[in-house]
Design a protein around this motif. Structure first.
Motif, PDB file in Angstrom:
ATOM      1  N   GLN A  34       0.826  -1.209   0.000  1.00 40.04           N
ATOM      2  CA  GLN A  34       0.000   0.000   0.000  1.00 40.04           C
ATOM      3  C   GLN A  34       0.862   1.262   0.000  1.00 40.04           C
ATOM      4  N   THR A 308     -14.931  -0.719   3.951  1.00 42.03           N
ATOM      5  CA  THR A 308     -14.886   0.627   3.355  1.00 42.03           C
ATOM      6  C   THR A 308     -13.766   1.475   3.964  1.00 42.03           C
ATOM      7  N   ASN A 310     -10.646   1.251   3.384  1.00 40.00           N
ATOM      8  CA  ASN A 310      -9.625   1.513   2.360  1.00 40.00           C
ATOM      9  C   ASN A 310      -8.204   1.456   2.913  1.00 40.00           C
ATOM     10  N   TRP A 311      -8.020   0.618   3.917  1.00 44.76           N
ATOM     11  CA  TRP A 311      -6.664   0.393   4.432  1.00 44.76           C
ATOM     12  C   TRP A 311      -6.589  -0.986   5.074  1.00 44.76           C
TER      13      TRP A 311
END
Length: 322
Positions: A34, A308, A310-311
């Motif tokens: 990431q 949701t 996103n990590w």
């Protein structure tokens, strides 16, 4: 990466699919990917050093650190039987489960040594408070508010931090404060700090600089010289600078998605104890949980691909919603 792999395999809240070294490596790489590729080697170097220098408290060491308090010569004044006979072991933590687990370990150690402890708080002359990590001392301060000050109170976190230790001790001179490990985090010793503390060189990165200034942070508090002395936590200064830069940038992205209420509590490098800070920057972990004083990129988010958040976190934490 071997130290990170060991930590993940020991970690109670690891993803369910992580069952061996190969799956642990996949999990770490999922988290690592990431970040921009230019940061990845520095992140692995830094995190592997932290996990390998004693700042990941695995189960065996956790039990040992709690058990040794039974006969600790400083705590008991070299007379464990006399001390514990007059001492009530507190289990008063309002948030978290760490104290309950540690108290059970300590009591088992006392039983094994055939050492009796006082079981009635009203009759005790001493009170003993045991915990794993002390960052801001906020939780400890709340827990001890209503204790009987006529009794001698001893507080022993496994790990504490130098500035917060000084501040707490200065405001609670009547309390006996002990520890197993102390980490440096005083502003006057920022260049010897043993927590995540960004360097002024990070301001050369326009993305870092933009996010830093947007939060109203002051660059005069950033580290400004290489670490002096023998820093066992961050021996590789170049890797540290890159790692802290990456953690702040990605942490700021996570922070921007938080609710207004959570933004008051957290900053990119963890819970924020100081006004206009970038977060505590905690660098210590245990097999039981990941402190919220560590950088957001380590614990925030969800392992679920349907999330949701996103990590994808390295070590998701169990919060205090219990």
């Amino acid at each position: 990466m071997k130290n990170i792999i060991h930590a993940i395999l020991e970690y109670k809240l690891r993803p369910t699919y992580v069952i061996d070294e190969q799956s642990a490596r996949r999990h770490i790489e999922h988290w690592l990917n990431q970040f921009d590729k230019k940061y990845q080697e520095a992140i692995i170097t830094t995190m592997d050093q932290i996990m390998g220098c004693g700042l990941f408290i695995d189960k065996e060491r956790y039990i040992n650190m709690c058990s040794t308090k039974a006969k600790d010569p400083v705590l008991t004044n070299n007379d464990p039987r006399a001390y514990w006979a007059k001492t009530f072991i507190l289990d008063c933590q309002k948030d978290g489960k760490s104290q309950k687990a540690m108290v059970e370990i300590l009591k088992e150690a006392l039983l094994k040594e055939n050492i009796a402890y006082c079981q009635d708080e009203r009759k005790a002359e001493n009170l003993f408070y045991l915990d794993d990590f002390a960052f801001t001392f906020g939780r400890i301060s709340n827990d001890i508010t209503n204790l009987d000050n006529s009794k001698k109170i001893s507080i022993c976190p496994i790990v504490l931090h130098s500035y917060n230790e000084w501040y707490f001790a200065d405001h609670h001179k009547e309390i006996n404060l002990l520890h197993c490990l102390r980490l440096e985090n005083r502003a006057c010793c920022k260049n010897q700090s043993e927590v995540f503390w960004p360097h002024i060189k990070c301001m050369q990165n326009n993305i870092f600089k933009e996010k830093f200034q947007a939060m109203g942070l002051c660059d005069s508090y950033l580290r400004d010289t290489p670490a002096t002395g023998n820093n066992q936590v961050f021996p590789n200064e170049d890797a540290r600078i890159m790692c802290e830069e990456a953690f702040f940038i990605k942490g700021a992205e996570i922070w921007s998605r938080l609710s207004d209420e959570k933004k008051k509590i957290y900053r990119p490098l963890g819970v924020v104890p100081y006004r206009r800070g970038w977060g505590f920057g905690g660098s210590v972990f245990s097999y039981r949980n990941c402190p919220n004083a560590t950088p957001l990129v380590i614990w925030w988010g969800s392992y679920s691909p349907l999330s949701t958040f996103n990590w994808y976190p390295l070590m998701i934490r169990d919060g205090y919603s219990r």
